[in-house]
Motif scaffolding. Sequence first.
Motif, mmCIF file in Angstrom:
data_model
loop_
_atom_site.group_PDB
_atom_site.id
_atom_site.type_symbol
_atom_site.label_atom_id
_atom_site.label_comp_id
_atom_site.label_asym_id
_atom_site.label_seq_id
_atom_site.Cartn_x
_atom_site.Cartn_y
_atom_site.Cartn_z
ATOM 1 N N ALA A 1 -47.702 46.950 -53.009
ATOM 2 C CA ALA A 1 -47.969 47.246 -51.602
ATOM 3 C C ALA A 1 -49.459 47.120 -51.322
ATOM 4 O O ALA A 1 -50.293 47.488 -52.158
ATOM 5 C CB ALA A 1 -47.498 48.647 -51.261
ATOM 6 N N PRO A 2 -49.831 46.596 -50.154
ATOM 7 C CA PRO A 2 -51.260 46.459 -49.834
ATOM 8 C C PRO A 2 -51.912 47.822 -49.614
ATOM 9 O O PRO A 2 -51.275 48.765 -49.144
ATOM 10 C CB PRO A 2 -51.259 45.638 -48.546
ATOM 11 C CG PRO A 2 -49.906 45.798 -47.967
ATOM 12 C CD PRO A 2 -48.975 46.059 -49.106
ATOM 13 N N ALA B 1 -64.815 47.547 -39.941
ATOM 14 C CA ALA B 1 -63.589 48.325 -40.138
ATOM 15 C C ALA B 1 -62.451 47.754 -39.304
ATOM 16 O O ALA B 1 -61.308 47.669 -39.770
ATOM 17 C CB ALA B 1 -63.834 49.788 -39.786
ATOM 18 N N VAL B 2 -62.758 47.338 -38.075
ATOM 19 C CA VAL B 2 -61.730 46.759 -37.204
ATOM 20 C C VAL B 2 -61.227 45.445 -37.782
ATOM 21 O O VAL B 2 -60.012 45.184 -37.799
ATOM 22 C CB VAL B 2 -62.274 46.578 -35.767
ATOM 23 C CG1 VAL B 2 -61.325 45.756 -34.922
ATOM 24 C CG2 VAL B 2 -62.538 47.926 -35.126
ATOM 25 N N THR B 3 -62.137 44.601 -38.268
ATOM 26 C CA THR B 3 -61.699 43.316 -38.839
ATOM 27 C C THR B 3 -60.867 43.540 -40.097
ATOM 28 O O THR B 3 -59.875 42.831 -40.311
ATOM 29 C CB THR B 3 -62.899 42.409 -39.170
ATOM 30 O OG1 THR B 3 -63.790 43.098 -40.056
ATOM 31 C CG2 THR B 3 -63.632 41.996 -37.914
ATOM 32 N N ARG B 4 -61.251 44.516 -40.916
ATOM 33 C CA ARG B 4 -60.457 44.808 -42.112
ATOM 34 C C ARG B 4 -59.077 45.342 -41.743
ATOM 35 O O ARG B 4 -58.095 45.056 -42.416
ATOM 36 C CB ARG B 4 -61.184 45.812 -43.012
ATOM 37 C CG ARG B 4 -62.361 45.219 -43.733
ATOM 38 C CD ARG B 4 -62.925 46.178 -44.738
ATOM 39 N NE ARG B 4 -64.133 45.660 -45.357
ATOM 40 C CZ ARG B 4 -64.791 46.272 -46.319
ATOM 41 N NH1 ARG B 4 -64.382 47.435 -46.769
ATOM 42 N NH2 ARG B 4 -65.875 45.729 -46.832
ATOM 43 N N LYS B 5 -59.022 46.114 -40.662
ATOM 44 C CA LYS B 5 -57.738 46.654 -40.234
ATOM 45 C C LYS B 5 -56.818 45.539 -39.734
ATOM 46 O O LYS B 5 -55.613 45.536 -40.019
ATOM 47 C CB LYS B 5 -57.930 47.693 -39.136
ATOM 48 C CG LYS B 5 -56.666 48.399 -38.753
ATOM 49 C CD LYS B 5 -56.910 49.546 -37.815
ATOM 50 C CE LYS B 5 -55.606 50.265 -37.533
ATOM 51 N NZ LYS B 5 -55.781 51.433 -36.684
ATOM 52 N N LYS C 1 -52.016 42.059 -40.990
ATOM 53 C CA LYS C 1 -51.412 40.763 -41.321
ATOM 54 C C LYS C 1 -50.791 40.797 -42.713
ATOM 55 O O LYS C 1 -49.687 40.288 -42.926
ATOM 56 C CB LYS C 1 -52.460 39.652 -41.249
ATOM 57 C CG LYS C 1 -52.937 39.335 -39.846
ATOM 58 C CD LYS C 1 -54.009 38.271 -39.869
ATOM 59 C CE LYS C 1 -54.568 38.021 -38.484
ATOM 60 N NZ LYS C 1 -55.682 37.055 -38.506
ATOM 61 N N VAL C 2 -51.498 41.387 -43.654
ATOM 62 C CA VAL C 2 -51.003 41.468 -45.027
ATOM 63 C C VAL C 2 -49.757 42.355 -45.082
ATOM 64 O O VAL C 2 -48.804 42.049 -45.804
ATOM 65 C CB VAL C 2 -52.112 41.996 -45.968
ATOM 66 C CG1 VAL C 2 -51.575 42.270 -47.349
ATOM 67 C CG2 VAL C 2 -53.253 41.000 -46.036
ATOM 68 N N LYS D 1 -43.934 43.038 -45.682
ATOM 69 C CA LYS D 1 -42.626 43.471 -45.184
ATOM 70 C C LYS D 1 -41.635 42.317 -45.160
ATOM 71 O O LYS D 1 -40.460 42.488 -45.487
ATOM 72 C CB LYS D 1 -42.765 44.081 -43.790
ATOM 73 C CG LYS D 1 -43.402 45.450 -43.805
ATOM 74 C CD LYS D 1 -43.492 46.035 -42.406
ATOM 75 C CE LYS D 1 -44.131 47.408 -42.436
ATOM 76 N NZ LYS D 1 -44.252 47.987 -41.080
ATOM 77 N N ILE D 2 -42.112 41.132 -44.769
ATOM 78 C CA ILE D 2 -41.248 39.954 -44.772
ATOM 79 C C ILE D 2 -40.798 39.642 -46.192
ATOM 80 O O ILE D 2 -39.630 39.334 -46.443
ATOM 81 C CB ILE D 2 -41.973 38.751 -44.133
ATOM 82 C CG1 ILE D 2 -42.150 38.997 -42.640
ATOM 83 C CG2 ILE D 2 -41.224 37.453 -44.391
ATOM 84 C CD1 ILE D 2 -43.067 38.002 -41.958
#
Length: 145
Positions: A41-42, A96-100, A105-106, A111-112
């Motif tokens: 899990a990420p 922090a926003v870009t990492r979030k 996306k990850v 989940k897929i």
Amino acid sequence: MRAPKTAAIAHKKPNAEILKKGKAETKTKKDKARSKKDPDAPKRPSSAFFIFMEDFRKSFKENNPDQKSCSAVGKAGGEKWKSMTDAEKAPYAEKAVTRKVEYEKVVQAYKIKLTQNNHGCNELPEESTTSTSEVHDEADQEASS
């Protein structure tokens, strides 16, 4: 006159084996209740403060090579973060926003991947709620009609 029972028993020491057995049982109950975390899990993204601390640790170690304790670095970093203005914190908040966003996306991809694995060969065939005897009874009734 008789003394209370608690006073008579108070001088006895508890059996160490019984105490160890009781502690071992409570640990296993907790372990059974807790589900295992998926190692694939990420991980969650860092907050703005932790991104700041990554940079701060490097500069603090360069400026104070004699300080070895983690608590000193953490305290100094916390004090510095509190004294910073919002404008000084802005670059860390943007990171922090870009990492979030990357994390989200990850997570979607993860989940897929999980749903594909669950719909693959690992999935058990669905069973009907009717028992086999009921199925045979229905077949016999249809044949006799």
